[in-house]
Enzyme design. Structure first.
Site, PDB file in Angstrom:
ATOM      1  N   ASP A 298      -1.583  -0.439   3.749  1.00 14.82           N
ATOM      2  CA  ASP A 298      -0.760   0.225   4.704  1.00 14.82           C
ATOM      3  C   ASP A 298      -1.386   1.753   4.420  1.00 14.82           C
ATOM      4  OD1 ASP A 298       0.985   1.650   6.422  1.00 14.82           O
ATOM      5  OD2 ASP A 298       2.612   1.814   4.572  1.00 14.82           O
TER       6      ASP A 298
ATOM      7  N   ASP B  87       0.113   5.271   3.723  1.00 15.01           N
ATOM      8  CA  ASP B  87       1.444   6.104   3.564  1.00 15.01           C
ATOM      9  C   ASP B  87       2.569   5.323   2.560  1.00 15.01           C
ATOM     10  OD1 ASP B  87       0.714   9.090   4.940  1.00 15.01           O
ATOM     11  OD2 ASP B  87       1.115   7.721   6.536  1.00 15.01           O
TER      12      ASP B  87
ATOM     13  N   ASP C  28       4.991  -0.918   2.382  1.00 17.61           N
ATOM     14  CA  ASP C  28       5.570  -1.101   2.207  1.00 17.61           C
ATOM     15  C   ASP C  28       6.835  -0.639   3.279  1.00 17.61           C
ATOM     16  OD1 ASP C  28       4.550   1.210   3.409  1.00 17.61           O
ATOM     17  OD2 ASP C  28       5.845   2.884   2.554  1.00 17.61           O
TER      18      ASP C  28
END
Length: 230
Positions: free
Chosen positions: A17, A19, A176
């Site tokens: 991922d 961000d 996250d």
């Protein structure tokens, strides 16, 4: 096995991922949210308040921001989404930077012959622009955004496409958010969660196969995971 050996690494591909995983983009995203809020006279939100709103794409982030500051209707959301995107596109990497240890981990994975990919719910052109401004684009074989295939995480399709673009083989994903974990699981990949990311719930609640508290732990953690069929 020698931990420094490039041989016998369990994964041919590692996907990330963007961000809250590879990059701390929270300052620039919060600035974009606050620009949109200011345009309708709303008070700004702190960066820490915006962090849990990140992960589902810009529209969802803005919706959370509006709900936190007085609510919204569909017309307002549509209009302010464009205001937010225009501001963000003009200020993509003012505060954005890789998390500590990211570059060293990417170097180590490359040394081991691992192909790297990105699957983010951010628009692909924004992801590429940010990576380009940071000099990171060439490190990744595949870069897929939330708009690339017309479907975003938690759908497994973009992660499956990332694996295909990297040539196929055993793969793992690092993220996250619950969207990352759900998408990776649905794609049949083991997933590592970052406790330092933009969490909207305790990291333990995400259901990842492993958790890291920093990038110094990434390679050893991946070494302990078993690949799933992809």
């Amino acid at each position: 096995m020698d931990a420094n050996s490039p041989h016998d690494f369990p994964f041919a591909i590692v996907g990330f991922d963007l961000d809250g995983t590879l990059l701390d983009t929270s300052g620039d995203l919060a600035a974009a949210v606050n620009h949109a809020l200011a345009s309708i006279g709303r008070a700004p939100l702190s960066v820490e308040a915006v962090k849990p709103m990140i992960g589902g794409g810009a529209r969802a982030m803005l919706q959370h921001g509006l709900d936190a500051t007085g609510g919204h209707d569909a017309e307002m959301l549509d209009w302010l989404h464009r205001v937010l995107l225009d501001h963000y596109e003009a200020n993509l990497a003012v505060h954005t930077a890789p998390f500590p240890g990211v570059l060293q981990s990417l170097d180590e994975l490359a040394y081991r012959g691992v192909k790297l990919g990105i699957m983010t719910n951010k628009l692909e052109r924004f992801a590429r622009a940010i990576l380009g401004s940071l000099g990171l684009t060439d490190r990744f074989t595949s870069i897929i955004g939330g708009d690339t295939l017309g479907v975003a995480k938690p759908s497994p399709r973009p992660i499956q496409a990332m694996v295909e673009q990297c040539g196929g083989g055993s793969a793992a994903f690092v993220g996250d958010s619950i969207f990352d974990v759900q998408a990776a699981r649905a794609a049949g990949l083991p997933v590592v969660a970052c406790s330092f990311g933009f969490l909207s719930q305790p990291v333990e609640a995400l259901g990842a196969d492993a958790i890291i508290d920093g990038y110094a732990e990434l390679i050893p953690t991946l070494m302990r995971l078993s690949p799933s069929a992809t």
